[in-house]
Design a protein around this motif. Structure first.
Motif, PDB file in Angstrom:
ATOM      1  N   ALA A 122       0.846  -1.205   0.000  1.00 55.96           N
ATOM      2  CA  ALA A 122       0.000   0.000   0.000  1.00 55.96           C
ATOM      3  C   ALA A 122       0.877   1.250   0.000  1.00 55.96           C
ATOM      4  N   ILE A 123       1.185   1.741  -1.179  1.00 54.63           N
ATOM      5  CA  ILE A 123       2.009   2.937  -1.359  1.00 54.63           C
ATOM      6  C   ILE A 123       1.188   3.914  -2.203  1.00 54.63           C
ATOM      7  N   SER A 124       1.352   5.199  -1.956  1.00 56.29           N
ATOM      8  CA  SER A 124       0.637   6.214  -2.733  1.00 56.29           C
ATOM      9  C   SER A 124       1.221   6.341  -4.134  1.00 56.29           C
ATOM     10  N   CYS A 125       0.421   6.900  -5.009  1.00 64.27           N
ATOM     11  CA  CYS A 125       0.891   7.245  -6.346  1.00 64.27           C
ATOM     12  C   CYS A 125       0.125   8.476  -6.799  1.00 64.27           C
ATOM     13  N   PHE A 126       0.517   9.035  -7.911  1.00 61.79           N
ATOM     14  CA  PHE A 126      -0.223  10.156  -8.475  1.00 61.79           C
ATOM     15  C   PHE A 126      -0.244  10.013  -9.984  1.00 61.79           C
ATOM     16  N   ALA A 127      -1.236  10.575 -10.597  1.00 57.94           N
ATOM     17  CA  ALA A 127      -1.329  10.541 -12.053  1.00 57.94           C
ATOM     18  C   ALA A 127      -0.769  11.839 -12.624  1.00 57.94           C
ATOM     19  N   ALA A 128       0.008  11.702 -13.674  1.00 65.70           N
ATOM     20  CA  ALA A 128       0.550  12.859 -14.397  1.00 65.70           C
ATOM     21  C   ALA A 128      -0.209  12.959 -15.712  1.00 65.70           C
TER      22      ALA A 128
END
Length: 68
Positions: A59-65
């Protein structure tokens, strides 16, 4: 829109070096770069800010570019 993506390590390195965002100093974040079918690379801020491989089920965060 269909131009959103998870950034690679190299793309995120450029973003981090730009100084436009601060979350690399307080968040662990996924990249789109896979080591193999079980592992991918994530940014670990607490270990002097480096890329490490980790199981994809973590469970690690991510972001969309967005491409522009």
């Amino acid at each position: 829109c269909n131009d959103w993506f998870i950034a690679s390590k190299a793309e995120q390195d450029k973003l981090r070096e730009s100084g436009l965002v601060s979350w690399y100093y307080s968040e662990d974040l996924w990249s789109s770069v896979e080591l193999d079918y079980r592992y991918a690379y994530h940014w670990v801020y607490i270990f002097s800010g480096q890329w490490y491989d980790l199981g994809k089920r973590s469970a690690i965060s991510c972001f969309a570019a967005r491409a522009f």
